[in-house]
Design an enzyme around this catalytic site. Sequence first.
Site, mmCIF file in Angstrom:
data_model
loop_
_atom_site.group_PDB
_atom_site.id
_atom_site.type_symbol
_atom_site.label_atom_id
_atom_site.label_comp_id
_atom_site.label_asym_id
_atom_site.label_seq_id
_atom_site.Cartn_x
_atom_site.Cartn_y
_atom_site.Cartn_z
ATOM 1 N N TYR A 100 3.038 16.656 -1.607
ATOM 2 C CA TYR A 100 1.781 17.407 -1.585
ATOM 3 C C TYR A 100 1.423 17.817 -3.013
ATOM 4 O O TYR A 100 0.260 17.772 -3.406
ATOM 5 C CB TYR A 100 1.920 18.654 -0.698
ATOM 6 C CG TYR A 100 2.161 18.321 0.756
ATOM 7 C CD1 TYR A 100 1.106 18.033 1.610
ATOM 8 C CD2 TYR A 100 3.451 18.298 1.278
ATOM 9 C CE1 TYR A 100 1.321 17.722 2.940
ATOM 10 C CE2 TYR A 100 3.682 17.990 2.612
ATOM 11 C CZ TYR A 100 2.618 17.705 3.436
ATOM 12 O OH TYR A 100 2.837 17.399 4.753
ATOM 13 N N ASN A 128 -6.038 15.214 9.267
ATOM 14 C CA ASN A 128 -6.219 13.766 9.281
ATOM 15 C C ASN A 128 -6.575 13.319 10.710
ATOM 16 O O ASN A 128 -5.778 13.491 11.622
ATOM 17 C CB ASN A 128 -4.910 13.117 8.814
ATOM 18 C CG ASN A 128 -4.876 11.624 8.956
ATOM 19 O OD1 ASN A 128 -5.855 10.991 9.325
ATOM 20 N ND2 ASN A 128 -3.733 11.046 8.671
ATOM 21 N N CYS A 136 -0.487 10.006 6.709
ATOM 22 C CA CYS A 136 -0.062 11.355 6.342
ATOM 23 C C CYS A 136 1.449 11.525 6.488
ATOM 24 O O CYS A 136 2.030 12.408 5.858
ATOM 25 C CB CYS A 136 -0.820 12.395 7.153
ATOM 26 S SG CYS A 136 -0.713 12.192 8.935
ATOM 27 N N HIS A 137 2.091 10.661 7.257
ATOM 28 C CA HIS A 137 3.543 10.743 7.397
ATOM 29 C C HIS A 137 4.263 10.387 6.096
ATOM 30 O O HIS A 137 5.430 10.681 5.938
ATOM 31 C CB HIS A 137 4.035 9.847 8.545
ATOM 32 C CG HIS A 137 3.745 8.397 8.358
ATOM 33 N ND1 HIS A 137 2.505 7.852 8.635
ATOM 34 C CD2 HIS A 137 4.511 7.386 7.904
ATOM 35 C CE1 HIS A 137 2.533 6.556 8.375
ATOM 36 N NE2 HIS A 137 3.740 6.249 7.918
ATOM 37 N N GLU A 163 9.343 1.984 8.122
ATOM 38 C CA GLU A 163 8.717 1.380 6.943
ATOM 39 C C GLU A 163 9.736 0.954 5.890
ATOM 40 O O GLU A 163 9.495 0.017 5.143
ATOM 41 C CB GLU A 163 7.709 2.347 6.323
ATOM 42 C CG GLU A 163 6.479 2.539 7.172
ATOM 43 C CD GLU A 163 5.421 3.411 6.514
ATOM 44 O OE1 GLU A 163 5.476 3.611 5.279
ATOM 45 O OE2 GLU A 163 4.533 3.890 7.238
#
Length: 165
Positions: A100, A128, A136-137, A163
Amino acid sequence: MIYGHRYESPLGTVCMESDGEALCGLWFADQEEAAAKGADEAAREEETLPVFAQADSWLDAYFAGEEPGPVPKLRLEGTPFRRRVWKILQTIPYGQTVTYGQIARQLAEERGIERMSAQAVGAAVGHNPVSLMMPCHRVVGVGGKLTGYAGGIERKAALLALERG
């Protein structure tokens, strides 16, 4: 008219909304804000739309552990600040994370100001409307701490693990 569609993922049911041309919402059915969205469910018509077929294909690739490529057409409503944060989210590469604070520093630099609040960034990230597709993850706290995912921290960890292969 708002149209609805559901997709069964390995991490739970994904709900989608479209205006008939673009995807306007995508969230896990058990997210907190899903209860609020559910109040409008009677106003949605279940429809087979090209954008839903594209979203299903994108999600199929994503949950198969593949980089899914470009997202279907999106129509997002939000303040200019939120939209700018969301645009940054879309640039986070598959399998990578940012904090962030990094996003806040980028925004401060763009605006020519000394600093930007990471909490303000977190609030924008939290609004979101198309989670997963606007990743956003991939936004984490200081030191890589997993924080702030409406779909749940366990799900955020699973998405990042997926991922990273």
